[in-house]
Design a protein around this motif. Structure first.
Motif, PDB file in Angstrom:
ATOM      1  N   GLY A   1      47.891  40.145  37.931  1.00  0.00           N
ATOM      2  CA  GLY A   1      47.023  40.648  38.986  1.00  0.00           C
ATOM      3  C   GLY A   1      47.360  40.061  40.346  1.00  0.00           C
ATOM      4  O   GLY A   1      48.022  39.020  40.448  1.00  0.00           O
ATOM      5  N   ASP A   2      46.924  40.748  41.391  1.00  0.00           N
ATOM      6  CA  ASP A   2      47.092  40.308  42.769  1.00  0.00           C
ATOM      7  C   ASP A   2      45.858  39.506  43.168  1.00  0.00           C
ATOM      8  O   ASP A   2      44.784  40.056  43.379  1.00  0.00           O
ATOM      9  CB  ASP A   2      47.270  41.525  43.682  1.00  0.00           C
ATOM     10  CG  ASP A   2      47.429  41.141  45.150  1.00  0.00           C
ATOM     11  OD1 ASP A   2      47.482  39.928  45.444  1.00  0.00           O
ATOM     12  OD2 ASP A   2      47.493  42.046  45.995  1.00  0.00           O
ATOM     13  N   ALA A   3      46.015  38.180  43.274  1.00  0.00           N
ATOM     14  CA  ALA A   3      44.871  37.303  43.501  1.00  0.00           C
ATOM     15  C   ALA A   3      44.254  37.458  44.884  1.00  0.00           C
ATOM     16  O   ALA A   3      43.169  36.931  45.131  1.00  0.00           O
ATOM     17  CB  ALA A   3      45.282  35.850  43.286  1.00  0.00           C
ATOM     18  N   THR A   4      44.940  38.155  45.816  1.00  0.00           N
ATOM     19  CA  THR A   4      44.346  38.362  47.135  1.00  0.00           C
ATOM     20  C   THR A   4      43.245  39.422  47.093  1.00  0.00           C
ATOM     21  O   THR A   4      42.511  39.584  48.065  1.00  0.00           O
ATOM     22  CB  THR A   4      45.416  38.779  48.163  1.00  0.00           C
ATOM     23  OG1 THR A   4      46.059  39.985  47.723  1.00  0.00           O
ATOM     24  CG2 THR A   4      46.470  37.688  48.307  1.00  0.00           C
ATOM     25  N   ARG A   5      43.152  40.133  45.979  1.00  0.00           N
ATOM     26  CA  ARG A   5      42.089  41.136  45.812  1.00  0.00           C
ATOM     27  C   ARG A   5      40.805  40.437  45.390  1.00  0.00           C
ATOM     28  O   ARG A   5      40.766  39.712  44.387  1.00  0.00           O
ATOM     29  CB  ARG A   5      42.488  42.176  44.786  1.00  0.00           C
ATOM     30  CG  ARG A   5      43.565  43.132  45.250  1.00  0.00           C
ATOM     31  CD  ARG A   5      44.032  44.033  44.122  1.00  0.00           C
ATOM     32  NE  ARG A   5      42.922  44.610  43.377  1.00  0.00           N
ATOM     33  CZ  ARG A   5      43.082  45.331  42.269  1.00  0.00           C
ATOM     34  NH1 ARG A   5      44.288  45.542  41.790  1.00  0.00           N
ATOM     35  NH2 ARG A   5      42.036  45.825  41.639  1.00  0.00           N
TER      36      ARG A   5
END
Length: 628
Positions: free
Chosen positions: A463-467
């Motif tokens: 996953g993209d942790a900035t989301r």
């Protein structure tokens, strides 16, 4: 509206500030904001910018050139050589598949074979500016998707040279050819093919040799003056000079700039060049995207809406199909293939050059040129929107199924520590925590790495942790500590800012690649910063001293003192403004002198030199020989 260059500059800057700010507020890409700003201020909507948009576009292409130069700086020659099979393999397959599919598409739309082949060549090219800017914005350059995209785009920059060389062979000789503009003219165009090839090879060798024996010595002399603006001028001179040389021999300026960056990637001026050129690159890229938006001719769209819409849709679908096939052949994971498919499905900026040249050679008619220029600009405009749809609708349902095999509710409440980034740095942190009974929720944006680590026994989630939604599902609201172990400082800054704003109770610990990145984190009021090279370099230095006869316990004490003094110095220097200016250099030299003086005083006072405490070697000897 007015011929004043100041007015036009105000319009461009104001449009960029308003539209990009709105785009980022809505969670959209900055590229989309620039494109929409260009559409609004262009001649077909508000009319602030007139027909000079093509000249602006040509100037703004220097943003693409600078971007490739900076990317070249990040790639060492040995790593570039390792990528050669991927560049030729993936790039060659993508271009061949796209050209084949597009050729039959344009035949179906009623174009003759020569025109269809020309349009197919233009269609095979993707936008280096939009794709790489989006990839770098999201911190995905080091993923399989990022590397695959870069390989394909680099091959396209190379193959466009041969496409431009092949166009005169397709020219209509029955009509008088429009006189070549200086944009396409080069010193070698009238020479035999063998001599042209030799001259191109000599030019490439000249760049390599000049990088080592001319450019680096020149930068050293400029640096000795202590005048920062001279270094900026030298950096711009390097980029413009290499680009001009490439144009003279008929090569792509962007390709030449990339090669120049690779040559200088091992020099001591690597980071200085990056920090100097980055603002120019971003400004010119923004101008380029706005010029593309302003070039969309709504009159052509209004006259042939069905034809334009049909070609636009068909081109995007066929390019996406070719890219998906390419990703499948090279065994990318599903989510990586989807990112590749939708990230490069547009027609690129070099198509403007190719199509204009084909018009000058009488291959294309005026209406055909206008239509394809509109289609090209529209594909570039829709790319960020398509990418957003892919990220928010397709990837959560399709792309992440392969990687996320446990329900997100399980990771939402399981651990108090969240570790983002599980490469070499992050995996060491995670392993050490686990051996001491501390489990962490581990997130990583590279699905291939996630699959590999799961086979190794690690519970890692894609996953993209900035989301924010992913952070919440990972339990950020109940977490105590967030560890940012990624190698991209821009992504770390974005993630840290989000967490500081929304979850102030979470303690943030970040990885810093070097001292200068640490300055940025300190100015963001992040206190727990860990420089990845500090401990290792001190360990090496202490081992050297140990081999020379110093006691290990003594050295361990001195290492701790060094770290303490250096951390104090780091916090003071972080407030000194621009790195490299006279004030910073003066303060940094004073800090170094003070640090060395303190360490020397420690030694002379006897805190270290006359320390009689035991160390590990003495303990071992005592255990082995209790009688002594």
């Amino acid at each position: 509206m007015t011929g004043s260059i100041l007015f036009e500059a105000i319009v461009f800057l104001l449009g960029a500030i308003i539209c990009v700010s709105i785009a980022k507020r809505l969670g959209l890409s900055s590229v989309l904001g620039y494109l929409l700003a260009g559409v609004l201020i262009g001649p077909y909507v508000l009319g602030f910018i007139g027909n000079e948009g093509e000249d602006i576009l040509h100037f703004a292409e220097f943003g693409v050139v600078m971007m490739l130069f900076l990317i070249g700086l990040e790639i060492e020659p040995k790593n570039f050589w390792k990528m050669r099979k991927t560049i030729v393999g993936m790039g060659g397959l993508q271009v061949a598949a796209t050209m084949l599919l597009s050729y039959f598409l344009f035949i179906l739309f009623g174009f003759n074979k020569t025109v269809a082949l020309t349009l197919a060549m233009a269609t095979a090219l993707s936008s280096t500016a939009i794709a790489l800017q989006t990839i770098k914005e999201k911190g995905l350059l080091n993923t399989n998707f990022g590397q695959s995209s870069f390989s394909i785009l680099l091959f396209q920059d190379i193959i466009v040279i041969f496409m431009l060389g092949a166009l005169p062979l397709l020219a209509n000789t029955d009509k008088p050819t429009v006189e070549h503009s200086s944009e396409h003219a080069n010193l070698l165009q009238n020479l035999p093919l063998g001599l042209q090839t030799l001259a191109i090879l000599v030019s490439v060798v000249a760049i390599v040799v000049a990088g080592k024996y001319l450019i680096v010595p020149m930068l050293r002399k400029v640096a000795k003056t202590g005048v920062r603006e001279l270094l900026i001028a030298a950096a711009l001179l390097i980029v413009f000079g290499i680009s001009f040389l490439m144009e003279l021999v008929g090569l792509s300026p962007a390709l030449g700039a990339f090669l120049g960056g690779v040559v200088l990637s091992n020099s001591e001026f690597k980071h200085e060049l990056e920090s100097t050129l980055e603002p120019f690159k971003n400004l010119l890229l923004g101008l380029f995207f706005m010029a593309v938006g302003a070039s969309i001719n709504f009159i052509v769209i209004a006259n042939s809406p069905l034809t334009v819409g049909g070609i636009l849709l068909a081109v995007i679908v066929l390019k996406a199909l070719a890219l998906f096939i390419t990703g499948s052949v090279f065994k990318l994971k599903l989510n990586q293939k989807l990112l590749l498919t939708f990230g490069l499905a547009q027609i690129g900026e070099f198509a403007f050059v190719l199509l204009s040249f084909a018009f000058q050679l009488n291959i294309l008619e005026q209406d055909q040129l206008d239509m394809m220029l509109v289609v090209t600009a529209l594909t570039m405009t829709f790319t960020p929107i398509i990418g957003m749809v892919n990220e928010r609708l397709l990837l959560p349902r399709l792309g992440t199924k392969e990687s996320i095999k446990r329900p997100m509710d399980h990771i939402a409440k399981s651990q108090k520590v969240i570790l983002v980034g599980f490469g070499h740095f992050g995996s060491t942190v995670g392993r050490f925590l686990r051996t001491h009974g501390v489990e962490a929720t581990i997130l990583d944006h590279d699905s291939n790495r996630v699959d590999f680590l799961r086979k190794m026994g690690f519970e890692v989630y894609y996953g993209d942790a900035t989301r924010t939604d992913l952070l919440e599902s990972a339990g950020i609201a109940e977490a105590n500590i967030l560890i940012c172990a990624m190698d991209n400082p821009d992504v770390i800054k974005q993630l840290a800012k989000t967490v500081k704003d929304k979850y102030p109770q979470v303690k943030i610990m970040v990885r810093a690649k070097n001292r200068y990145v640490a300055y940025e984190f300190l100015n963001m009021e992040i206190d727990h910063i860990y420089r990845e090279s500090l401990e290792t370099s001190l360990k090496l230095a202490s081992e050297v001293l140990s081999q020379m006869g110093f006691r290990k316990y003594t050295l361990q004490r001195q290492v701790q003192n060094f770290i303490k003094y250096d951390e104090d110095s780091l916090r003071r220097l972080a407030k000194e403004g621009q790195i490299g200016d006279d004030n910073y250099i003066f303060k940094a030299r004073k800090e170094l002198e003070q640090q060395e003086k303190l360490l020397e005083q420690d030694f002379k006072r006897g805190i270290v030199e006359f320390d009689s405490h035991w160390d590990s070697e003495q303990i071992r000897m005592a255990l082995e020989n209790p009688e002594t």
